[in-house]
Design an enzyme around this catalytic site. Structure first.
Site, mmCIF file in Angstrom:
data_model
loop_
_atom_site.group_PDB
_atom_site.id
_atom_site.type_symbol
_atom_site.label_atom_id
_atom_site.label_comp_id
_atom_site.label_asym_id
_atom_site.label_seq_id
_atom_site.Cartn_x
_atom_site.Cartn_y
_atom_site.Cartn_z
ATOM 1 N N HIS A 155 0.916 -1.158 -0.010
ATOM 2 C CA HIS A 155 -0.029 -0.020 0.030
ATOM 3 C C HIS A 155 1.019 1.102 -0.029
ATOM 4 O O HIS A 155 2.052 1.409 0.409
ATOM 5 C CB HIS A 155 -0.797 0.004 1.230
ATOM 6 C CG HIS A 155 -2.006 -1.090 1.177
ATOM 7 N ND1 HIS A 155 -1.985 -2.173 1.349
ATOM 8 C CD2 HIS A 155 -3.338 -0.339 0.826
ATOM 9 C CE1 HIS A 155 -3.345 -2.703 1.227
ATOM 10 N NE2 HIS A 155 -4.127 -1.690 0.884
ATOM 11 N N LYS B 186 -1.068 4.993 4.634
ATOM 12 C CA LYS B 186 -1.885 4.270 5.170
ATOM 13 C C LYS B 186 -1.902 3.962 6.695
ATOM 14 O O LYS B 186 -0.758 3.604 7.274
ATOM 15 C CB LYS B 186 -2.159 2.619 4.629
ATOM 16 C CG LYS B 186 -3.165 1.844 4.925
ATOM 17 C CD LYS B 186 -3.159 0.475 4.400
ATOM 18 C CE LYS B 186 -4.025 -0.472 4.886
ATOM 19 N NZ LYS B 186 -5.512 -0.007 5.014
HETATM 20 N N1 LIG Z 1 -12.953 -0.928 2.108
HETATM 21 C C1 LIG Z 1 -12.423 -0.496 1.185
HETATM 22 O O1 LIG Z 1 -12.641 -0.696 0.008
HETATM 23 C C2 LIG Z 1 -11.157 0.664 1.304
HETATM 24 C C3 LIG Z 1 -11.084 1.154 2.568
HETATM 25 N N2 LIG Z 1 -10.081 2.049 2.897
HETATM 26 C C4 LIG Z 1 -10.064 2.461 4.489
HETATM 27 O O2 LIG Z 1 -10.785 3.842 4.438
HETATM 28 C C5 LIG Z 1 -10.151 4.548 5.605
HETATM 29 C C6 LIG Z 1 -10.016 5.657 4.960
HETATM 30 O O3 LIG Z 1 -8.875 5.843 3.932
HETATM 31 P P1 LIG Z 1 -8.264 7.035 3.311
HETATM 32 O O4 LIG Z 1 -9.356 7.621 2.594
HETATM 33 O O5 LIG Z 1 -6.965 6.561 2.511
HETATM 34 O O6 LIG Z 1 -7.629 7.946 4.332
HETATM 35 P P2 LIG Z 1 -7.640 9.296 4.380
HETATM 36 O O7 LIG Z 1 -6.771 9.845 5.778
HETATM 37 O O8 LIG Z 1 -7.266 9.973 3.323
HETATM 38 O O9 LIG Z 1 -9.239 10.109 4.810
HETATM 39 C C7 LIG Z 1 -9.882 9.791 5.984
HETATM 40 C C8 LIG Z 1 -10.538 11.154 6.120
HETATM 41 O O10 LIG Z 1 -11.287 11.028 7.285
HETATM 42 C C9 LIG Z 1 -11.360 12.226 8.251
HETATM 43 N N3 LIG Z 1 -11.692 11.861 9.517
HETATM 44 C C10 LIG Z 1 -10.963 11.345 10.586
HETATM 45 N N4 LIG Z 1 -11.912 11.205 11.678
HETATM 46 C C11 LIG Z 1 -13.151 11.657 11.168
HETATM 47 C C12 LIG Z 1 -14.339 11.771 11.752
HETATM 48 N N5 LIG Z 1 -14.644 11.444 13.065
HETATM 49 N N6 LIG Z 1 -15.536 12.187 11.066
HETATM 50 C C13 LIG Z 1 -15.341 12.659 9.661
HETATM 51 N N7 LIG Z 1 -14.045 12.438 9.358
HETATM 52 C C14 LIG Z 1 -13.130 11.798 9.904
HETATM 53 C C15 LIG Z 1 -9.693 12.528 7.977
HETATM 54 O O11 LIG Z 1 -9.737 13.796 8.509
HETATM 55 P P3 LIG Z 1 -8.002 14.070 9.200
HETATM 56 O O12 LIG Z 1 -7.234 13.694 8.020
HETATM 57 O O13 LIG Z 1 -8.104 15.580 9.388
HETATM 58 O O14 LIG Z 1 -7.950 13.217 10.476
HETATM 59 C C16 LIG Z 1 -9.637 12.364 6.561
HETATM 60 O O15 LIG Z 1 -10.076 13.583 5.838
HETATM 61 C C17 LIG Z 1 -8.814 3.764 5.855
HETATM 62 O O16 LIG Z 1 -9.405 2.653 7.240
HETATM 63 C C18 LIG Z 1 -8.779 2.650 4.878
HETATM 64 O O17 LIG Z 1 -8.144 1.373 4.959
HETATM 65 C C19 LIG Z 1 -9.500 2.852 1.827
HETATM 66 C C20 LIG Z 1 -9.657 2.305 0.545
HETATM 67 C C21 LIG Z 1 -10.800 1.332 0.134
HETATM 68 O O1 LIG Z 2 -5.857 2.068 3.152
HETATM 69 C C1 LIG Z 2 -6.227 1.586 1.977
HETATM 70 O O2 LIG Z 2 -5.804 2.591 1.008
HETATM 71 C C2 LIG Z 2 -6.841 0.550 1.901
HETATM 72 N N1 LIG Z 2 -7.473 -0.053 2.618
HETATM 73 C C3 LIG Z 2 -8.240 -1.076 2.621
HETATM 74 C C4 LIG Z 2 -7.677 -2.410 3.383
HETATM 75 O O3 LIG Z 2 -7.090 -1.939 4.463
HETATM 76 O O4 LIG Z 2 -7.794 -3.472 3.022
HETATM 77 C C5 LIG Z 2 -8.601 -1.555 1.151
HETATM 78 C C6 LIG Z 2 -7.587 -1.399 0.227
HETATM 79 O O5 LIG Z 2 -6.503 -2.255 0.538
HETATM 80 C C7 LIG Z 2 -7.115 0.154 0.344
#
Ligand SMILES: NC(=O)C1=CN([C@@H]2O[C@H](COP(=O)(O)OP(=O)(O)OC[C@H]3O[C@@H](n4cnc5c(N)ncnc54)[C@H](OP(=O)(O)O)[C@@H]3O)[C@@H](O)[C@H]2O)C=CC1
Ligand SMILES: O=C(O)C1=N[C@H](C(=O)O)C[C@H](O)C1
Length: 245
Positions: free
Chosen positions: A131, A135
Protein backbone atom coordinates in the site's frame (compact mmCIF):
# COMPACT_ATOMS: atom_id res chain seq x y z
CA UNK A 1 -33.20 9.57 -5.59
CA UNK A 2 -31.32 8.18 -2.61
CA UNK A 3 -30.02 10.92 -0.29
CA UNK A 4 -26.37 10.16 0.56
CA UNK A 5 -23.90 11.56 3.11
CA UNK A 6 -20.14 11.00 3.14
CA UNK A 7 -18.01 10.86 6.31
CA UNK A 8 -14.34 11.44 5.58
CA UNK A 9 -15.37 13.62 2.63
CA UNK A 10 -12.01 15.39 2.32
CA UNK A 11 -9.99 12.15 2.54
CA UNK A 12 -8.35 10.26 -0.33
CA UNK A 13 -11.27 7.87 -0.85
CA UNK A 14 -14.03 10.10 0.56
CA UNK A 15 -13.31 12.88 -1.96
CA UNK A 16 -13.45 10.37 -4.81
CA UNK A 17 -16.77 9.03 -3.50
CA UNK A 18 -18.28 12.52 -3.26
CA UNK A 19 -17.50 12.92 -6.98
CA UNK A 20 -19.00 9.48 -7.76
CA UNK A 21 -22.20 10.19 -5.81
CA UNK A 22 -22.61 13.59 -7.49
CA UNK A 23 -22.14 11.97 -10.91
CA UNK A 24 -24.78 9.27 -10.29
CA UNK A 25 -28.25 10.16 -11.56
CA UNK A 26 -30.08 8.19 -8.86
CA UNK A 27 -28.06 9.55 -5.89
CA UNK A 28 -28.00 12.98 -4.24
CA UNK A 29 -25.09 14.14 -2.06
CA UNK A 30 -26.76 15.87 0.90
CA UNK A 31 -23.87 15.93 3.40
CA UNK A 32 -20.07 15.95 3.09
CA UNK A 33 -18.57 15.70 6.59
CA UNK A 34 -14.95 15.47 7.68
CA UNK A 35 -12.98 15.55 10.95
CA UNK A 36 -14.13 18.37 13.24
CA UNK A 37 -17.36 19.01 11.28
CA UNK A 38 -20.83 18.82 12.82
CA UNK A 39 -22.55 15.53 11.89
CA UNK A 40 -26.04 17.16 11.94
CA UNK A 41 -26.26 17.50 8.09
CA UNK A 42 -26.15 13.68 7.94
CA UNK A 43 -29.65 13.60 9.46
CA UNK A 44 -30.88 14.48 5.95
CA UNK A 45 -29.23 11.34 4.51
CA UNK A 46 -30.89 7.97 3.97
CA UNK A 47 -27.46 6.31 3.60
CA UNK A 48 -24.09 7.48 4.94
CA UNK A 49 -20.74 6.28 3.62
CA UNK A 50 -17.84 6.12 6.13
CA UNK A 51 -14.22 6.19 4.93
CA UNK A 52 -12.58 7.83 7.95
CA UNK A 53 -10.16 6.22 10.40
CA UNK A 54 -10.27 3.09 12.57
CA UNK A 55 -10.23 5.35 15.66
CA UNK A 56 -13.28 7.34 14.46
CA UNK A 57 -15.55 4.81 12.78
CA UNK A 58 -17.24 3.26 15.84
CA UNK A 59 -18.41 6.63 17.16
CA UNK A 60 -19.72 7.53 13.69
CA UNK A 61 -21.55 4.21 13.40
CA UNK A 62 -23.24 4.55 16.77
CA UNK A 63 -24.43 8.05 15.79
CA UNK A 64 -25.77 6.84 12.43
CA UNK A 65 -27.61 3.88 13.98
CA UNK A 66 -29.11 6.14 16.68
CA UNK A 67 -30.32 8.53 13.95
CA UNK A 68 -31.78 5.74 11.73
CA UNK A 69 -29.31 6.35 8.86
CA UNK A 70 -28.14 3.26 6.93
CA UNK A 71 -24.34 2.95 6.83
CA UNK A 72 -21.92 1.71 4.16
CA UNK A 73 -18.51 1.41 5.78
CA UNK A 74 -15.11 1.01 4.12
CA UNK A 75 -13.05 2.10 7.11
CA UNK A 76 -10.86 -0.70 8.41
CA UNK A 77 -10.20 -1.90 11.96
CA UNK A 78 -13.15 -4.24 12.52
CA UNK A 79 -12.43 -7.32 14.64
CA UNK A 80 -15.00 -9.74 16.09
CA UNK A 81 -15.41 -7.60 19.22
CA UNK A 82 -16.26 -4.48 17.19
CA UNK A 83 -18.66 -6.41 14.96
CA UNK A 84 -20.44 -7.81 18.04
CA UNK A 85 -20.80 -4.25 19.39
CA UNK A 86 -22.34 -3.09 16.10
CA UNK A 87 -24.74 -6.06 16.12
CA UNK A 88 -25.77 -5.07 19.67
CA UNK A 89 -26.50 -1.45 18.63
CA UNK A 90 -28.51 -2.69 15.63
CA UNK A 91 -30.56 -5.00 17.84
CA UNK A 92 -31.44 -2.04 20.08
CA UNK A 93 -32.25 0.29 17.12
CA UNK A 94 -33.42 -1.90 14.20
CA UNK A 95 -34.29 1.08 11.91
CA UNK A 96 -30.85 1.29 10.30
CA UNK A 97 -28.81 -1.31 8.40
CA UNK A 98 -25.01 -1.50 8.22
CA UNK A 99 -22.78 -2.94 5.48
CA UNK A 100 -19.06 -3.15 6.24
CA UNK A 101 -16.60 -4.30 3.56
CA UNK A 102 -12.82 -4.55 3.88
CA UNK A 103 -12.52 -3.89 0.15
CA UNK A 104 -15.12 -2.56 -2.31
CA UNK A 105 -13.05 -3.12 -5.48
CA UNK A 106 -14.73 -5.87 -7.51
CA UNK A 107 -11.36 -7.39 -8.44
CA UNK A 108 -10.28 -7.52 -4.81
CA UNK A 109 -13.50 -9.30 -3.83
CA UNK A 110 -12.86 -11.85 -6.60
CA UNK A 111 -9.22 -12.21 -5.48
CA UNK A 112 -10.40 -13.11 -1.97
CA UNK A 113 -12.95 -15.53 -3.35
CA UNK A 114 -10.39 -17.22 -5.64
CA UNK A 115 -7.90 -17.47 -2.74
CA UNK A 116 -10.54 -19.06 -0.54
CA UNK A 117 -11.30 -21.60 -3.27
CA UNK A 118 -7.63 -22.41 -3.97
CA UNK A 119 -6.36 -22.55 -0.37
CA UNK A 120 -7.23 -26.19 0.44
CA UNK A 121 -5.38 -27.46 -2.67
CA UNK A 122 -1.90 -26.19 -1.65
CA UNK A 123 0.50 -26.95 1.23
CA UNK A 124 1.47 -23.31 1.74
CA UNK A 125 -0.34 -19.97 1.64
CA UNK A 126 1.15 -16.55 2.40
CA UNK A 127 -0.19 -13.04 1.77
CA UNK A 128 1.73 -9.95 0.69
CA UNK A 129 -0.19 -6.68 0.83
CA UNK A 130 1.34 -3.52 -0.61
CA UNK A 131 0.00 0.00 0.00
CA UNK A 132 0.77 3.73 -0.12
CA UNK A 133 2.88 4.91 2.83
CA UNK A 134 0.09 7.09 4.33
CA UNK A 135 -2.04 4.08 5.24
CA UNK A 136 -2.89 4.11 8.96
CA UNK A 137 -3.14 0.37 9.63
CA UNK A 138 -1.06 -2.73 8.95
CA UNK A 139 -1.77 -5.34 7.88
CA UNK A 140 -4.63 -4.15 5.68
CA UNK A 141 -8.24 -5.06 6.35
CA UNK A 142 -8.28 -6.94 3.05
CA UNK A 143 -5.28 -9.07 4.07
CA UNK A 144 -6.84 -9.85 7.45
CA UNK A 145 -10.11 -10.88 5.79
CA UNK A 146 -8.28 -12.96 3.18
CA UNK A 147 -6.35 -14.78 5.91
CA UNK A 148 -9.59 -15.53 7.79
CA UNK A 149 -11.24 -16.89 4.63
CA UNK A 150 -8.18 -18.97 3.69
CA UNK A 151 -7.94 -20.51 7.16
CA UNK A 152 -11.66 -21.26 7.32
CA UNK A 153 -11.52 -22.96 3.89
CA UNK A 154 -8.49 -25.05 4.90
CA UNK A 155 -10.04 -26.07 8.21
CA UNK A 156 -13.29 -27.04 6.49
CA UNK A 157 -11.31 -29.23 4.08
CA UNK A 158 -9.26 -30.77 6.90
CA UNK A 159 -5.99 -29.25 5.65
CA UNK A 160 -3.35 -28.46 8.29
CA UNK A 161 -1.28 -25.30 8.71
CA UNK A 162 1.35 -24.30 6.13
CA UNK A 163 4.74 -25.93 6.79
CA UNK A 164 7.39 -23.62 8.33
CA UNK A 165 10.58 -24.92 9.95
CA UNK A 166 11.90 -21.45 10.91
CA UNK A 167 13.43 -21.62 14.39
CA UNK A 168 15.73 -18.60 14.40
CA UNK A 169 15.94 -15.16 12.80
CA UNK A 170 14.91 -11.53 13.22
CA UNK A 171 11.55 -10.61 14.75
CA UNK A 172 9.09 -9.72 11.99
CA UNK A 173 11.01 -11.45 9.22
CA UNK A 174 8.12 -13.87 8.69
CA UNK A 175 5.47 -11.16 8.79
CA UNK A 176 2.42 -11.14 11.07
CA UNK A 177 0.53 -14.31 11.94
CA UNK A 178 -3.14 -13.71 11.08
CA UNK A 179 -5.27 -16.77 11.83
CA UNK A 180 -2.21 -18.95 11.12
CA UNK A 181 -1.41 -17.28 7.79
CA UNK A 182 1.80 -15.21 7.39
CA UNK A 183 0.91 -11.70 6.19
CA UNK A 184 3.61 -9.29 4.96
CA UNK A 185 2.87 -5.55 4.70
CA UNK A 186 4.82 -3.33 2.28
CA UNK A 187 4.46 0.49 2.41
CA UNK A 188 5.89 2.16 -0.68
CA UNK A 189 5.56 5.60 -2.28
CA UNK A 190 3.85 5.34 -5.65
CA UNK A 191 1.57 2.46 -4.67
CA UNK A 192 -2.20 2.65 -4.04
CA UNK A 193 -3.55 -0.76 -2.88
CA UNK A 194 -2.30 -4.17 -4.00
CA UNK A 195 -2.30 -7.74 -2.72
CA UNK A 196 -0.78 -11.06 -3.69
CA UNK A 197 -1.90 -14.40 -2.33
CA UNK A 198 0.93 -16.89 -2.84
CA UNK A 199 0.05 -20.58 -2.84
CA UNK A 200 2.63 -23.36 -3.11
CA UNK A 201 2.42 -27.14 -3.52
CA UNK A 202 4.17 -30.00 -5.22
CA UNK A 203 6.48 -28.43 -7.82
CA UNK A 204 4.10 -25.55 -8.55
CA UNK A 205 2.96 -22.19 -7.25
CA UNK A 206 -0.13 -20.12 -7.91
CA UNK A 207 -0.12 -16.34 -7.40
CA UNK A 208 -3.40 -14.45 -7.23
CA UNK A 209 -2.79 -10.71 -7.50
CA UNK A 210 -5.06 -7.70 -7.43
CA UNK A 211 -4.06 -4.07 -8.06
CA UNK A 212 -6.12 -0.98 -7.35
CA UNK A 213 -4.42 1.47 -9.71
CA UNK A 214 -6.74 4.34 -8.78
CA UNK A 215 -9.18 5.02 -5.93
CA UNK A 216 -11.94 5.05 -8.57
CA UNK A 217 -11.70 1.25 -8.24
CA UNK A 218 -13.69 1.43 -4.98
CA UNK A 219 -16.57 3.56 -6.29
CA UNK A 220 -18.71 1.00 -8.19
CA UNK A 221 -18.77 -1.37 -5.19
CA UNK A 222 -19.56 1.42 -2.75
CA UNK A 223 -22.38 2.78 -4.93
CA UNK A 224 -23.79 -0.75 -5.34
CA UNK A 225 -23.85 -1.07 -1.53
CA UNK A 226 -25.46 2.37 -1.16
CA UNK A 227 -28.25 1.33 -3.54
CA UNK A 228 -28.86 -2.00 -1.77
CA UNK A 229 -28.19 -1.45 1.96
CA UNK A 230 -31.79 -0.45 2.76
CA UNK A 231 -32.95 -3.97 1.80
CA UNK A 232 -30.27 -5.77 3.88
CA UNK A 233 -31.45 -5.95 7.51
CA UNK A 234 -28.88 -5.84 10.31
CA UNK A 235 -25.18 -6.21 9.62
CA UNK A 236 -23.78 -7.37 6.27
CA UNK A 237 -20.06 -8.10 5.83
CA UNK A 238 -18.62 -7.64 2.36
CA UNK A 239 -20.29 -7.13 -1.02
CA UNK A 240 -19.87 -10.76 -2.11
CA UNK A 241 -23.61 -11.46 -1.83
CA UNK A 242 -24.43 -8.31 -3.86
CA UNK A 243 -22.16 -9.60 -6.65
CA UNK A 244 -23.79 -13.06 -6.59
CA UNK A 245 -20.68 -14.77 -5.18
N1 LIG B 1 -13.02 -0.88 2.13
C1 LIG B 1 -12.36 -0.35 1.09
O1 LIG B 1 -12.60 -0.68 -0.08
C2 LIG B 1 -11.32 0.68 1.36
C3 LIG B 1 -11.07 1.06 2.64
N2 LIG B 1 -10.19 2.07 2.90
C4 LIG B 1 -10.09 2.48 4.29
O2 LIG B 1 -10.80 3.70 4.44
C5 LIG B 1 -10.19 4.48 5.47
C6 LIG B 1 -9.83 5.85 4.93
O3 LIG B 1 -8.82 5.73 3.95
P1 LIG B 1 -8.24 7.02 3.20
O4 LIG B 1 -9.33 7.71 2.45
O5 LIG B 1 -7.04 6.59 2.47
O6 LIG B 1 -7.81 7.92 4.45
P2 LIG B 1 -7.64 9.50 4.54
O7 LIG B 1 -6.85 9.76 5.78
O8 LIG B 1 -7.20 10.06 3.25
O9 LIG B 1 -9.15 10.01 4.76
C7 LIG B 1 -9.84 9.90 5.95
C8 LIG B 1 -10.58 11.21 6.17
O10 LIG B 1 -11.47 11.03 7.27
C9 LIG B 1 -11.32 12.17 8.11
N3 LIG B 1 -11.80 11.87 9.44
C10 LIG B 1 -11.09 11.42 10.51
N4 LIG B 1 -11.90 11.27 11.57
C11 LIG B 1 -13.14 11.65 11.16
C12 LIG B 1 -14.41 11.72 11.81
N5 LIG B 1 -14.57 11.40 13.10
N6 LIG B 1 -15.48 12.14 11.08
C13 LIG B 1 -15.33 12.49 9.78
N7 LIG B 1 -14.16 12.45 9.12
C14 LIG B 1 -13.08 12.02 9.81
C15 LIG B 1 -9.84 12.50 8.01
O11 LIG B 1 -9.57 13.80 8.49
P3 LIG B 1 -8.10 14.09 9.14
O12 LIG B 1 -7.11 13.77 8.06
O13 LIG B 1 -8.17 15.54 9.49
O14 LIG B 1 -7.99 13.19 10.32
C16 LIG B 1 -9.62 12.35 6.52
O15 LIG B 1 -10.00 13.53 5.82
C17 LIG B 1 -9.01 3.64 5.97
O16 LIG B 1 -9.41 2.87 7.07
C18 LIG B 1 -8.71 2.75 4.78
O17 LIG B 1 -8.05 1.57 5.14
C19 LIG B 1 -9.51 2.70 1.91
C20 LIG B 1 -9.69 2.33 0.62
C21 LIG B 1 -10.61 1.30 0.22
O1 LIG C 1 -6.03 2.22 3.16
C1 LIG C 1 -6.19 1.84 1.98
O2 LIG C 1 -5.73 2.47 1.02
C2 LIG C 1 -6.97 0.63 1.74
N1 LIG C 1 -7.56 0.05 2.74
C3 LIG C 1 -8.34 -1.14 2.69
C4 LIG C 1 -7.65 -2.25 3.45
O3 LIG C 1 -7.04 -1.98 4.50
O4 LIG C 1 -7.75 -3.40 3.03
C5 LIG C 1 -8.73 -1.51 1.28
C6 LIG C 1 -7.65 -1.28 0.26
O5 LIG C 1 -6.62 -2.19 0.48
C7 LIG C 1 -7.14 0.15 0.35
Amino acid sequence: MIKVGVLGARGRVGAELCRAVEAAEDLELVAAVDAGDDRAPLEAAEVAIDFTHPAAVMDNLRWLIEHGVHAVVGTTGFDEERLATVRGWLAERPGANVLIAPNFAVGAVLMMSFAQKAAPFFDSVEIVELHHPNKADAPSGTARRTAELVTAAREKAGVGPSPDATTTGLDGARGADVDGVHVHAVRLAGLIAHQEVLLGGHGETLTIRHDSLSRESFSPGVLLAVRRVAELPGLTIGIESLLGL
